[in-house]
Design an enzyme around this catalytic site. Sequence first.
Site, PDB file in Angstrom:
ATOM      1  N   LYS A  53       0.838  -1.204   0.000  1.00  0.00           N
ATOM      2  CA  LYS A  53       0.000   0.000   0.000  1.00  0.00           C
ATOM      3  C   LYS A  53       0.873   1.253   0.000  1.00  0.00           C
ATOM      4  CE  LYS A  53      -3.900  -2.332   2.167  1.00  0.00           C
ATOM      5  NZ  LYS A  53      -4.662  -2.662   3.371  1.00  0.00           N
ATOM      6  N   GLN A  97      -4.537  -1.382   9.584  1.00  0.00           N
ATOM      7  CA  GLN A  97      -4.541  -2.701   8.944  1.00  0.00           C
ATOM      8  C   GLN A  97      -5.220  -3.736   9.856  1.00  0.00           C
ATOM      9  OE1 GLN A  97      -3.452  -3.344   5.770  1.00  0.00           O
ATOM     10  NE2 GLN A  97      -4.236  -5.402   6.045  1.00  0.00           N
ATOM     11  N   ASP A 120     -10.364   3.619   4.157  1.00  0.00           N
ATOM     12  CA  ASP A 120     -10.943   2.276   4.061  1.00  0.00           C
ATOM     13  C   ASP A 120     -12.473   2.338   4.079  1.00  0.00           C
ATOM     14  OD1 ASP A 120      -9.268   0.151   3.607  1.00  0.00           O
ATOM     15  OD2 ASP A 120      -8.741  -0.155   5.716  1.00  0.00           O
TER      16      ASP A 120
END
Length: 291
Positions: A53, A97, A120
């Site tokens: 990422k 994460q 997200d």
Amino acid sequence: MAELLDGKAIAAALRARVAARVGDFVARTGRRPGLDVVLAGDDAASQVYVRNKARACEEAGMRGAVHRLPATVTQQELLARVGELGARDDVDGVLVQLPLPKHIDESAVLEAVDPGRDVDGFHPYNAGALLAGRPTLVPCTPLGCMRMLEHAKVSLDGARAVVIGRSNIVGKPMALLLLAQNATVTVAHSRTRDLAARCAEADVLVAAVGRAGLVRGDWVKPGAVVIDVGINRTAEGKLTGDVNFDEAREKASWITPVPGGVGPMTIACLLENTLRAAWRRAGLPMGELGL
Ligand code: NDP
């Protein structure tokens, strides 16, 4: 035989568009958009994901940083780190994460992310905005699926869509995005009766389960579009989806491969979301983002 929805190629094109718009952002604001990823613990797969990422951000001209915390991090320490990032001017995206170590309350951490930087799209504010039909930051995986459907010019208006899986990360937001495009949506899950028959009605079938080869060829309506979100590892260590690809491709009009389908789109959409968050935070007109 179905045409392949080539996630790698579609993602590369999206990443190139994002990179071009990042150039414009830098020219207008004098700074790079930035994504900060928080990783707690030493899960091997998560290590790879966060590195990818951050690297993808740098490749698109953005700043990408990883904040590594030990598996023993306390809830308070983790919340403090997420809070600090949410107060920094140069941080446009904050991503925690998952999965988090077992002793951490995942919901509390996700709620600590500033909704404006929640790339997200997991914060209840953003989940609610999507539900209310006013999406801001949308979860990357379902967004990537929608981008693939757009690419294939699939007409969703009035189409029958079946989503297998009802997680907050994939299944539910996917269903809401399809509904927003006027599809008639069924959400199936582990308690669904006669799953094969439900799937066989679908013009668009999205599998987000985590069971290798669950969807068989005779579950697929002739001409359907099949999106396989599942990532499973076979006994030989090979990646495979939730759909029996060889059987389903005989029936479908479009199908995504695994790997090389939804996976690359998820990362591309994370970059899109980071730029989107930066654009909004900088007060630039959203109509000029043009992605
Ligand atoms: P979850 O485990 O959170 O959800 C799985 C869903 O599948 C649940 O709703 C569950 O139902 C349902 N389910 C389980 N077994 C069956 C069954 N036999 N029949 C019908 N439904 C079933 O997973 P996620 O949503 O997080 O992820 C789904 C898959 O997508 C995984 O393989 C994951 O690795 C992959 N994934 C891929 C990404 C990508 O970038 N390509 C990103 C994110 C996930 P119930 O709710 O009743 O338990």
